[in-house]
Design a protein around this motif. Structure first.
Motif, short mmCIF file in Angstrom:
data_model
loop_
_atom_site.label_atom_id
_atom_site.label_comp_id
_atom_site.label_asym_id
_atom_site.label_seq_id
_atom_site.Cartn_x
_atom_site.Cartn_y
_atom_site.Cartn_z
N PHE A 95 -1.16 -72.95 6.42
CA PHE A 95 -2.38 -73.18 5.67
C PHE A 95 -2.00 -74.08 4.37
N LEU A 96 -0.79 -74.19 4.22
CA LEU A 96 -0.43 -75.10 2.99
C LEU A 96 -0.76 -76.39 3.72
N ILE A 99 -4.25 -77.51 3.38
CA ILE A 99 -4.67 -77.70 2.18
C ILE A 99 -4.37 -79.33 1.77
N GLU A 104 -8.20 -80.02 1.01
CA GLU A 104 -8.73 -78.64 0.60
C GLU A 104 -10.25 -78.57 1.39
N LEU A 107 -11.11 -75.52 5.43
CA LEU A 107 -10.16 -74.61 5.67
C LEU A 107 -10.78 -73.22 6.33
N THR A 108 -9.93 -72.52 7.02
CA THR A 108 -10.43 -71.16 7.55
C THR A 108 -9.63 -69.98 7.25
N PRO A 109 -9.98 -68.78 7.20
CA PRO A 109 -9.26 -67.95 6.39
C PRO A 109 -7.91 -67.22 7.19
N PHE A 112 -4.30 -67.73 6.05
CA PHE A 112 -4.08 -67.48 4.77
C PHE A 112 -3.84 -65.84 4.83
N LYS B 192 -3.37 -73.96 -6.11
CA LYS B 192 -4.09 -74.24 -4.97
C LYS B 192 -4.11 -73.61 -3.78
N PHE B 193 -3.04 -72.99 -3.40
CA PHE B 193 -2.90 -72.04 -2.17
C PHE B 193 -3.77 -70.87 -2.16
N THR B 194 -3.76 -69.95 -3.52
CA THR B 194 -4.51 -68.86 -3.52
C THR B 194 -5.88 -69.31 -3.76
N ASN B 196 -7.66 -71.94 -2.59
CA ASN B 196 -8.23 -72.02 -1.20
C ASN B 196 -8.39 -70.93 -0.27
N GLY B 197 -7.31 -70.06 -0.53
CA GLY B 197 -7.00 -68.91 0.22
C GLY B 197 -8.29 -67.89 0.06
N PHE B 198 -8.47 -67.66 -1.04
CA PHE B 198 -9.58 -66.77 -1.51
C PHE B 198 -11.02 -67.38 -1.22
N THR B 200 -11.54 -69.42 1.22
CA THR B 200 -12.00 -69.41 2.71
C THR B 200 -12.69 -67.92 3.00
N LEU B 201 -12.09 -66.96 2.02
CA LEU B 201 -12.95 -65.70 2.42
C LEU B 201 -14.11 -65.26 1.68
N MET B 202 -14.51 -66.44 1.01
CA MET B 202 -15.95 -66.55 0.28
C MET B 202 -15.97 -65.21 -0.63
N LEU C 45 -16.08 -65.96 9.54
CA LEU C 45 -15.78 -66.84 8.36
C LEU C 45 -15.14 -67.88 9.13
N PRO C 62 -21.98 -65.38 3.69
CA PRO C 62 -21.76 -65.04 4.91
C PRO C 62 -22.81 -64.32 5.79
#
Lengths: 353, 398, 85
Positions: A95-96, A99, A104, A107-109, A112, B192-194, B196-198, B200-202, C45, C62
């Motif tokens: 994931f990193l 990014i 950025e 990206l897909t979840p 993560f 940035k990691f979190t 972007n992570g959250f 992607t979960l919209m 997603l 979504p």
């Protein structure tokens, strides 16, 4: 007074082939600086709908956990406790990288959601439909020991069967970072084993070992877990003192220890503390090492714990684990001592049952 | 009969204040700490709002008196600021006067530095010092060394419930007599990691988050750290310590439903609340205030509401989520909300659930929206995380 | 349209890591979620990002995905109608 705690089931996935009897005598010395785990047939253990998102670490953890549960003849434990130094490195790295490389975008979840440190414990719970206590410890080379301390505590609080273990996987980027700062040996091939290497760094690998700790002895019991003590930092000149103190709180002396399992990893910079003990207090004790078979990873001490369980049950020490020629007629008390880069010291005491 | 495990000190830093007192003032003055992000260069800058602490790393380094050669991640900086306040407030003079442990929690760990120097680490040797700051245990070891705690030191990571489990383990270690004193809490910085992570979960809101509102649009991420000092009854007596409150109940259960989503009927959350009440040996009607997890995502607030209804039936105590003040601070959330729960007990005050307008029709739970003064004896605080981790803590008046 | 449908099946298998599934296993009117292919909310997603990245179609909510991702037929029809690149 702590309650008696029995290791009633064990499961192991490592750089060595996972077989039905997992005879350590057949295990090979690792010769490469980085060795990936030997993959068992994951599909025998994990449903196809679940496996598609799992990284190596999650798969190893789920397999090791299910082997331990099966052996203990337990369907649902009263708690699931995991230890992992670096967590789910593979998905975290994936994931990193996205990014950074995609700035950025797009990206897909999936990577993560699988990247959180507690993914293994969560997936084990999900697979079993287990609503019980579930915690993940992430304290470098004390991650597994923290899980074990919690497991023992839970049994003393009244739980009957707790699943606990360790898992770490090799993420490509994270591994490259530790390589960059010399934590991994530089030589491509470790010719005559880690003990002869006399170079800095360790040989890296990955693996997972899980255990069922129960409050009743059973036919499947391997050993009794007596006590665990951790010292996040411990000056070199205090190690022996703390060790003797640990044994004495358990009414034992050095002479009562039939085998000592050391975390020796071939790093010329940090193995000295083991050598000092080998030449002094443990001179007349049977000495054992294992990281030449498992490689180094934050929870490699769980592999050492796994070998100790097998030794206590079979009452024999595989020849490829021996550091010296001292022999004990019977093996009652086994002490494990591990540290990593002079931090995260742990003493673990097991006895036969 | 014991009231629980004594809390003798606390420290906190969040986007609504760098000390306990500053946090309290913001809470009672209804001053949220939600803003656009300034310190992280992200393409989502204009799409999200965050609970960002406006003090720079450099300012923290000065405040803490760290050398230029330090390799502190922002997580470690926040942790150290909060832990020093906690230790000072507990009046600890000699850390080794009794058996003392440290249990911290994090999910982001040193990711802020790793993502910043992702490729440059390979070319520029001076940034390589951050490599050993990447693992989750690093910040904990740094603060342990600063405080002189050498033996029982560990780190927990169960996503957004992490520090609840740190508090829970600390209380259990004291009860079992394994430790006399333990410092427990957690820290997470924005990254940035979190983000972007959250993303992607919209589930990131582009506006101020609205916990428990029918029209909620997702969460605001935040950064924070908080620590509590827990001591055994013997230790409290021996040092004649002032007790701020007690950890009287705790429980951890797993939803075992989905890697990230909560089950519709809040099974894990229900179990955690029920087990915590049982452990505290009080009935549900004794709870005077619920500090809810209340992240303001569709899924969490619906599921948590269902679980609260299952536990409290029609008699829902005063309830609020403080996440509209601080954002969701992930592994630090339970620790900062523990501090807020203790402040609620000390000041007999329920802090409001900001930005609430419309009740969720299916559950009909109405949170407290103004500062409410009332007698509070027991506070229940929820924290839930990815991986189905559900933890509940109960704090009781000293 | 038929080519697009084949392309979508291949992409779904690859992106969602459906190891045991082959293009021929998915009928155009099979349900992708629930009892059909068994996809879940996380897969939805993933598919939203695929629509954006490969076909230039942005879904902000979504929930919109529910009818679009019903089957390969519905997905292909939506893409044909809204394609931007």
């Amino acid at each position: 007074m702590m309650k008696d705690c029995y290791i009633n089931g064990i499961g192991c996935v490592s750089a060595q082939e996972t077989t039905v009897d997992n005879d350590i005598e057949n295990y090979q010395f690792l010769t490469e600086r980085i060795t990936h785990a030997h993959r068992p047939n994951y599909r025998e253990f994990i449903k196809p709908t679940m496996i598609r998102r799992m990284s190596t670490g999650v798969k190893m953890g789920v397999v090791a956990a299910s082997l331990a549960l099966k052996e203990a003849n337990l369907e649902t434990p009263d708690a699931i406790i995991s230890g992992t130094g670096l967590g789910c490195s593979i998905d975290s790295d994936k994931f990193l990288k996205k990014i950074v490389d995609n700035n950025e975008e797009f990206l897909t979840p999936t990577a993560f959601i699988q990247s959180t440190h507690n993914t293994v414990g969560a997936q084990v719970a999900l697979g079993l439909g287990c609503n019980a206590y579930n915690v993940t410890y992430v304290h470098n080379a004390l991650s597994f020991e923290s899980a074990m301390i919690d497991a023992q505590l839970l049994l003393n609080e009244g739980e009957s069967n707790v699943l606990f273990g360790g898992v770490d996987e090799l993420g490509a980027y994270t591994t490259s970072l530790f390589d960059l700062i010399g934590h991994i040996k530089k030589e491509e091939v470790i010719e005559n084993g880690i003990l002869d290497s006399k170079t800095k760094g360790a040989i890296f690998s990955e693996g997972s070992q899980f255990f069922v700790l129960g409050d009743e002895r059973s036919d499947s019991s391997y050993a009794k877990l007596v006590d665990v003590a951790v010292h996040n930092v411990l000056p070199k000149n205090e190690i022996e003192e703390k060790l003797v103190q640990f044994l004495s709180t358990n009414n034992l002396t050095i002479g009562d220890i039939d085998a000592v399992v050391l975390g020796t990893n071939g790093d010329v910079e940090f193995d000295g503390v083991y050598a000092d003990l080998q030449e002094s207090v443990f001179e007349n004790t049977q000495q054992i090492y294992y990281k030449h078979l498992s490689g180094e990873y934050n929870t490699a001490s769980a592999f050492g714990f796994w070998t100790a369980c097998k030794i206590l049950k079979t009452q024999s020490v595989p020849t490829n684990l021996k550091l010296n020629t001292v022999k004990s007629s019977s093996i009652r008390n086994v002490l494990l001592y591990n540290q990593y880069r002079s931090e995260n010291h742990s003493f673990t005491l097991l006895s036969s049952c | 009969m014991s009231k629980g495990v004594a809390i003798t000190g606390m420290g906190i830093i969040s986007s609504i204040g760098n000390t306990v007192e500053e946090n309290f003032q913001s809470l009672i003055n209804k001053t949220p700490g939600i803003s656009r992000i300034e310190s992280i260069d992200t393409i989502h800058r204009d799409d999200i709002k965050v609970g960002e602490i406006k003090t720079s790393n450099q300012e923290f380094i000065q405040q803490l008196g760290l050398p230029d050669s330090n390799n502190y991640s922002r997580t470690a900086l926040l942790a150290e600021v909060a832990v020093l306040e906690a230790v000072e407030s507990a009046g600890i003079v000699d850390m080794n006067s009794c058996k003392t442990g440290l249990i911290s929690a994090t999910s982001v760990a040193g990711m802020d530095m790793t993502e910043k120097y992702y490729y440059s680490l390979f070319d520029e040797t001076h940034n390589r010092k951050y490599i050993t700051a990447h693992p989750a245990g690093d910040a904990t070891t740094k603060i342990a060394n600063r405080l002189g705690i050498t033996d029982f030191v560990t780190t927990i990571s169960t996503a957004c419930s992490s520090s609840a489990n740190a508090i829970m383990l600390g209380a259990r270690m004291i009860k079992a007599g394994k430790l006399d004193r333990v410092i427990v809490g957690g820290a997470d910085c924005l990254s940035k990691f979190t983000i972007n992570g959250f993303k992607t979960l919209m589930i990131l809101s582009d506006d101020n988050c609205k916990p428990f509102d029918a029209d909620r649009t997702g969460l605001n991420l935040g950064e924070a750290a908080a620590f509590l000092v827990l001591e055994s009854d013997e230790q409290v007596k021996k040092d004649n310590k002032k007790v701020l409150g007690y950890v009287s109940g705790y429980a951890n259960a797993n939803d075992a439903f989905h890697q990230t989503a909560s089950s519709e009927n809040g099974e894990g959350a229900t179990l955690a609340m029920k087990k915590a009440l049982k452990g505290a040996n009080i009935s549900a009607d004794k709870i005077d205030y619920i500090n809810a997890h209340g992240t303001a995502t569709n899924n969490n607030d619906a599921s948590e509401s269902k679980a609260i209804l299952r536990v409290f039936n029609d008699a829902i105590p005063s309830l609020s989520s403080t996440k509209a003040y601080t954002g969701h601070t992930l592994a630090a959330a339970a620790a900062i909300e523990a501090v807020y729960s203790i402040l609620a007990l000390q000041h007999a005050t329920v802090f409001p659930n900001l930005n609430f307008k419309t009740t969720i029709p299916e559950t009909n739970i109405v949170p407290v929206t103004e500062v409410l003064e009332k007698e509070i004896k027991h506070v229940l605080s929820n924290s839930f995380g990815f991986g189905g981790n559900c933890s509940t803590l109960i704090f009781s008046k000293a | 349209m038929e080519n697009l449908k084949l392309e979508l099946k291949a992409k779904i298998i690859e992106n969602l890591n459906l190891e045991d599934v082959e293009v021929g296993d998915i009928a155009n009117d099979d349900a992708l979620f629930g009892d059909g292919l068994g996809l879940d909310s996380i897969d939805a997603l993933e598919l939203i990002v695929m629509l954006d990245k490969d076909y230039g179609i942005k879904l902000s909510d979504p929930k919109q995905g529910k009818s679009i991702f019903e089957s390969i037929d519905s997905l292909a029809a939506y893409i044909t109608e809204n394609k931007a690149k």
